[in-house]
Design an enzyme around this catalytic site. Sequence first.
Site, short mmCIF file in Angstrom:
data_model
loop_
_atom_site.label_atom_id
_atom_site.label_comp_id
_atom_site.label_asym_id
_atom_site.label_seq_id
_atom_site.Cartn_x
_atom_site.Cartn_y
_atom_site.Cartn_z
CE LYS A 56 3.22 8.61 4.71
NZ LYS A 56 3.09 8.24 6.15
CG PHE A 70 -0.74 8.47 10.00
CD1 PHE A 70 0.11 7.39 10.00
CD2 PHE A 70 -2.09 8.27 10.24
CE1 PHE A 70 -0.36 6.11 10.23
CE2 PHE A 70 -2.57 6.99 10.49
CZ PHE A 70 -1.71 5.91 10.48
CG ASP A 110 6.36 5.93 6.56
OD1 ASP A 110 5.86 7.01 6.25
OD2 ASP A 110 6.79 5.71 7.70
CG ASP A 155 -0.27 -0.28 2.54
OD1 ASP A 155 0.96 -0.52 2.57
OD2 ASP A 155 -0.97 -0.29 3.58
P1 IMP Z 1 7.79 1.43 6.44
O1 IMP Z 1 8.49 0.18 6.88
O2 IMP Z 1 8.13 2.58 7.32
O3 IMP Z 1 8.07 1.75 4.97
O4 IMP Z 1 6.26 1.24 6.66
C1 IMP Z 1 5.51 0.52 5.81
C2 IMP Z 1 4.16 0.14 6.42
O5 IMP Z 1 3.72 1.05 7.42
C3 IMP Z 1 3.13 0.18 5.34
O6 IMP Z 1 2.97 -1.09 4.75
C4 IMP Z 1 1.88 0.60 6.06
O7 IMP Z 1 1.19 -0.54 6.52
C5 IMP Z 1 2.36 1.38 7.23
N1 IMP Z 1 2.25 2.84 6.99
C6 IMP Z 1 3.21 3.70 6.57
N2 IMP Z 1 2.76 4.94 6.46
C7 IMP Z 1 1.45 4.89 6.79
C8 IMP Z 1 0.39 5.89 6.84
O8 IMP Z 1 0.56 7.08 6.56
N3 IMP Z 1 -0.83 5.43 7.24
C9 IMP Z 1 -1.08 4.12 7.56
N4 IMP Z 1 -0.13 3.17 7.51
C10 IMP Z 1 1.13 3.55 7.14
MG MG Z 2 1.28 -2.27 4.73
#
Ligand code: IMP
Ligand code: MG
Length: 195
Positions: A152, A173, A124, A121
């Site tokens: 992002k 967020f 981040d 999805d």
């Molecule tokens: P990362 O490991 O920081 O890249 O985070 C990835 C996961 O965090 C994604 O698969 C989402 O499930 C969750 N995530 C990241 N940003 C958001 C947001 O803005 N809203 C909700 N879930 C998020």
């Molecule tokens: Mg996810």
Amino acid sequence: MYKNTDNPSSGGDSPFLFMNTLKINDKEFALYLTRHQIEQAVRKVADAITADLDGKDPLFVVVLNGAFMFASDLMKMVNIPSEIAFVRLSSYVGTQSSHVVKEKMSLDKPAGKRPIVIIEDIIDTGITMESYVNRLREAGNTDVRIATLLFKPGAFQKSYPIDYIGLEIPNDFIVGYGLDYDDYGRNLPDIYKIV
Ligand code: IMP
Ligand code: MG
């Protein structure tokens, strides 16, 4: 029902109409991407995947829970013979990444030389995807690609390439279209940003 905070007197609003603002638990969110903008982003990813992978027998790996809605729409637009599998990764608590990636459900067979496209999805910090891609490579998969609806760039802490990106968004967020705030908001057809 989700509480429509820009029109509180409307009482029994369906969450499937546009709301400008809404509240989930303690947080307020404002409409950020409409279903029409989302559909264009999904179409962009689908067209790129179709152009690259037709005839290559790809295995799509959907990352639950967040990517379920994106994957459902995407796979209807990717018009090529392919297989779809599901994994469950979890790394978030509330609005902050916990940076601990748990694999709660895994792929039952390796794809070998077939291309794997991970459907996510949102990317981040990039920590979840890096850890999962490495796991798939260690299991003997040589062609591992990433398709994400949202990215992002301002939060990304890694340097690996992301093969397919629907939309780049600021470091705020968001909820809706599969994305949750403490497990709520996933069924909203539009995407809302925290205010
Ligand atoms: P990362 O490991 O920081 O890249 O985070 C990835 C996961 O965090 C994604 O698969 C989402 O499930 C969750 N995530 C990241 N940003 C958001 C947001 O803005 N809203 C909700 N879930 C998020
Ligand atoms: Mg996810």
